[in-house]
Design an enzyme around this catalytic site. Structure first.
Site, PDB file in Angstrom:
ATOM      1  N   HIS A 153     -83.675 -84.601  84.357  1.00 40.63           N
ATOM      2  CA  HIS A 153     -83.342 -85.930  84.844  1.00 40.63           C
ATOM      3  C   HIS A 153     -81.848 -85.991  85.137  1.00 40.63           C
ATOM      4  O   HIS A 153     -81.032 -85.483  84.371  1.00 40.63           O
ATOM      5  CB  HIS A 153     -83.701 -86.989  83.802  1.00 40.63           C
ATOM      6  CG  HIS A 153     -85.169 -87.180  83.616  1.00 40.63           C
ATOM      7  ND1 HIS A 153     -85.731 -88.395  83.294  1.00 40.63           N
ATOM      8  CD2 HIS A 153     -86.202 -86.315  83.710  1.00 40.63           C
ATOM      9  CE1 HIS A 153     -87.041 -88.256  83.191  1.00 40.63           C
ATOM     10  NE2 HIS A 153     -87.344 -87.000  83.438  1.00 40.63           N
ATOM     11  N   ASP A 158     -82.022 -88.482  90.796  1.00 39.50           N
ATOM     12  CA  ASP A 158     -83.171 -89.373  90.695  1.00 39.50           C
ATOM     13  C   ASP A 158     -83.025 -90.571  91.630  1.00 39.50           C
ATOM     14  O   ASP A 158     -84.022 -91.074  92.171  1.00 39.50           O
ATOM     15  CB  ASP A 158     -83.359 -89.842  89.251  1.00 39.50           C
ATOM     16  CG  ASP A 158     -83.873 -88.727  88.346  1.00 39.50           C
ATOM     17  OD1 ASP A 158     -84.108 -87.623  88.866  1.00 39.50           O
ATOM     18  OD2 ASP A 158     -84.027 -88.954  87.136  1.00 39.50           O
TER      19      ASP A 158
END
Length: 242
Positions: A153, A158
């Site tokens: 992540h 993202d």
């Protein structure tokens, strides 16, 4: 309309337990196109990162020691998001952390709602795909957004993926933005520099799907006479021949 697609990473999941932001990533879209204007920063959270967050993000405590504190970037952050609509996946989580950081920085900064509106793509996805997995990875797979490079992540990565997901999710809901069409100074100039290859994907029916559709129409014709679909097809063919 100006949109800011935003994602954050944190030291843990519970803002009420004092967990803090460690990364903010945001990308600007105008007229549904990325402008190339981004906001990205790592942050010194002044506390340790939980093991779970470390595994998900790959960010170590030592890496953040020389990074700015939120109070040092708050003015620049607010200027970037001011007047826009934030697009966030699971917005309650990110906005909760952002509001907590704004409160620590000073009462004069208010909260996110004082500066912009928020659109939650998780809520959108749950309405569009009820009963299905609607994580960012699941939506990328469902909508054909390439996320093969997403091993961990990351706020900016993202946000970029979510921008593509949002465009794919709303590709049938495009409306003319007359204010933008007439030109909005710097925003119009920035959009001219966008990579025009980033277009909404057009999903077309496969041969198998077309065959199944034809069989369904045949069944409707037998049950109740010529179906509306067939009437429209006939009318369309007649107009082309004319």
């Amino acid at each position: 309309m100006r949109h800011i697609v935003l994602d954050t990473e944190t030291t843990g999941l519970e803002v009420h337990l004092g967990h803090r932001l460690i990364e903010i990533g945001a990308v600007e879209m105008v007229g549904r196109r990325l402008t190339g204007e981004n906001f990205h920063t790592y942050l010194n959270p002044e506390r340790a990162i939980d093991e779970g967050a470390r595994q998900v993000t790959g960010i170590e405590d030592e890496f953040l020691l020389d990074k700015p504190k939120f109070a040092e970037v708050v003015e620049r952050f607010i200027e970037f998001i001011r007047g826009a609509e934030l697009i966030i996946h699971n917005a309650a989580f990110d906005v909760g952390f952002l509001d907590a950081e704004l409160k620590r920085a000073g009462a004069q900064y208010g909260c996110i709602a004082d500066h912009c509106t928020v659109l939650d793509t998780l809520a959108m996805a749950r309405e569009m795909y009820p009963g299905q997995r609607n994580s960012l990875d699941a939506l990328c797979k469902r909508l054909g957004v390439d996320n093969a490079h997403r091993e961990l992540h990351g706020g900016l990565l993202d946000a970029q993926l979510l921008a593509d997901v949002y465009i794919a999710m709303t590709s049938g809901q495009v409306a003319l933005d007359l204010g933008f069409a007439q030109g909005e100074g710097e925003q119009a100039e920035r959009v001219q520099a966008v990579n025009l290859s980033r277009r909404p994907r057009v999903l077309r029916a496969s041969e198998a799907e077309l065959g199944a559709h034809a069989k369904r129409l045949d069944a409707l014709d037998k049950a109740a006479g010529s179906s509306l679909w067939r009437q429209l097809e006939t009318a369309g063919e007649a107009s082309v021949e004319a």
